[in-house]
Design a protein around this motif. Sequence first.
Motif, PDB file in Angstrom:
ATOM      1  N   GLU A  94       4.415   1.509   8.081  1.00 43.73           N
ATOM      2  CA  GLU A  94       5.216   1.582   7.991  1.00 43.73           C
ATOM      3  C   GLU A  94       5.203  -0.466   8.347  1.00 43.73           C
ATOM      4  O   GLU A  94       6.362  -0.753   8.295  1.00 43.73           O
ATOM      5  CB  GLU A  94       5.746   1.929   9.595  1.00 43.73           C
ATOM      6  N   THR A  95       3.923  -1.047   9.010  1.00 40.31           N
ATOM      7  CA  THR A  95       4.415  -2.551   9.754  1.00 40.31           C
ATOM      8  C   THR A  95       5.692  -2.028  10.608  1.00 40.31           C
ATOM      9  O   THR A  95       6.864  -2.823  10.101  1.00 40.31           O
ATOM     10  CB  THR A  95       4.545  -3.216   8.860  1.00 40.31           C
ATOM     11  N   ARG A  96       5.198  -2.163  12.111  1.00 41.19           N
ATOM     12  CA  ARG A  96       6.191  -1.987  12.708  1.00 41.19           C
ATOM     13  C   ARG A  96       5.873  -4.188  13.605  1.00 41.19           C
ATOM     14  O   ARG A  96       5.071  -4.353  13.398  1.00 41.19           O
ATOM     15  CB  ARG A  96       5.762  -1.660  14.641  1.00 41.19           C
ATOM     16  N   PRO A  97       7.103  -4.371  14.025  1.00 43.33           N
ATOM     17  CA  PRO A  97       8.682  -3.896  13.587  1.00 43.33           C
ATOM     18  C   PRO A  97       8.799  -4.142  12.414  1.00 43.33           C
ATOM     19  O   PRO A  97      10.410  -3.462  12.788  1.00 43.33           O
ATOM     20  CB  PRO A  97       9.370  -4.666  15.024  1.00 43.33           C
TER      21      PRO A  97
ATOM     22  N   LEU B 239       9.056  -2.588   9.737  1.00 41.33           N
ATOM     23  CA  LEU B 239       8.995  -2.196   8.499  1.00 41.33           C
ATOM     24  C   LEU B 239       8.896  -2.609   7.370  1.00 41.33           C
ATOM     25  O   LEU B 239       9.556  -2.124   6.279  1.00 41.33           O
ATOM     26  CB  LEU B 239      10.137  -1.133   9.139  1.00 41.33           C
TER      27      LEU B 239
ATOM     28  N   CYS C  50       2.683   5.799   9.699  1.00 42.95           N
ATOM     29  CA  CYS C  50       3.122   4.478  11.419  1.00 42.95           C
ATOM     30  C   CYS C  50       1.307   4.114  11.430  1.00 42.95           C
ATOM     31  O   CYS C  50       0.464   4.457  10.663  1.00 42.95           O
ATOM     32  CB  CYS C  50       3.218   5.687  12.451  1.00 42.95           C
ATOM     33  N   ASP C  51       2.190   2.963  11.683  1.00 51.42           N
ATOM     34  CA  ASP C  51       0.464   2.221  12.105  1.00 51.42           C
ATOM     35  C   ASP C  51      -0.541   2.178  12.435  1.00 51.42           C
ATOM     36  O   ASP C  51      -1.613   2.571  12.637  1.00 51.42           O
ATOM     37  CB  ASP C  51       1.079   0.606  12.579  1.00 51.42           C
TER      38      ASP C  51
ATOM     39  N   VAL D 163      12.409  -5.068  18.504  1.00 51.54           N
ATOM     40  CA  VAL D 163      11.099  -3.924  19.012  1.00 51.54           C
ATOM     41  C   VAL D 163      12.168  -2.743  19.679  1.00 51.54           C
ATOM     42  O   VAL D 163      12.455  -1.356  19.177  1.00 51.54           O
ATOM     43  CB  VAL D 163      10.507  -4.953  19.866  1.00 51.54           C
TER      44      VAL D 163
ATOM     45  N   ASN E  37       5.699  -8.695  21.268  1.00 53.05           N
ATOM     46  CA  ASN E  37       6.584  -9.721  20.032  1.00 53.05           C
ATOM     47  C   ASN E  37       6.044 -10.737  19.162  1.00 53.05           C
ATOM     48  O   ASN E  37       6.646 -11.279  18.449  1.00 53.05           O
ATOM     49  CB  ASN E  37       7.973  -9.263  19.748  1.00 53.05           C
TER      50      ASN E  37
END
Length: 353
Positions: free
Chosen positions: A197-200, A202, A223-224, A301, A319
């Motif tokens: 998904e690649t936070r933060p 997305l 999710c990552d 975040v 971040n």
Amino acid sequence: MPKTILDYDTVALDDGDSSLIIIDQTKLPNDLVMLHLRTQKEIYDAIYLLEVRGAPAIGVAAAYGIYLAAKGIDTDDYDEFATQFDAAKDYLASSRPTAVNLTWALNRMRDVVTANKTESVAHIKELLLAESRKIQQEDIDTCRMIGENGLTLLHKGDGIITHCNAGQLATSKYGTATAPMYLGQKRDYGFHIYCDETRPLLQGARLTSYELMSAGLDVTLMCDGMAASIMKRGLAQAVITGCDRVAANGDAANKIGTMPLAIAAKHFGVPFYICAPSSTIDMKTATGDDIVIEERKPSEVTDMWYEHPMAPKGIKVFNPAFDVTDASLITAIITEKGVIYPPFDKSIKKIMG
Ligand code: MRU
């Protein structure tokens, strides 16, 4: 056939060459909004806010952006023109620090100004337009070749993990990490793609899974932190990501979360490939330690995407937008000129001439 997101240009000039048109990627996948950008501030903000993003797309947007700035400079005097050009160039270059394609494209445009000192300013503007179009066409050709070269490393039925968006939305066409996937789909490879998904921000959830699904590929979102479990279950035969800057020794900066993927891939014996147009290889950066990593706002975040903040007010937030994958974790780098292997200091030097 109904139109999909892949039928729209990520970055383009309008018909009169007077505005930059981009897909506002912050609104995807829910809304398709095209932005027409005219001023330098609008273009700077679009890059900073990730309305246009992905190293090659940022480079093309900057090339068109500096052309539009040059077009608006109202003087026939070369020195005055060059001074104003440089001010606009420095401004656009400061929008994001990590992806080298931004300064690479701006420097290429500056080279046109320098090489044509004896030409009229009006003619230099025409040459700048031609150069910006050339940069975009080269991006398309490069991605296609990365697709061909990348496909030689893959097999029918492979499961492939990818991170962030190194897709068509990050380039002018095909993407880098996605290019072998699109090509393989045309040739019946039957890939199974797993998108972090690649936070933060997305990019994997909002952009990669969206564009791959639109093209009809078999895509699973995760999710990552789930990628290692996919590897442990034997579902991934390769990890393929893009990158924002490759240092001369092969260390590669890409979206935050790439390095842990590479570490897990090494642990599970899954090949880890980086796709890098040669414009993303920076011979002036000796190692990953020399790459400036963009730090972004805590609200990305804690608040962004949520109806209510999802962390206590006042919490300290870490971040960084990118991390650097050590060259020793990379199995091969896929470029438009071929696939290169360790020792990367030697193979990169060879391929970059
Ligand atoms: O912050 P972003 O969305 O611009 O980050 C993009 C990436 O990290 C991509 O993987 C990289 O730019 C390569 S795009 C072909």
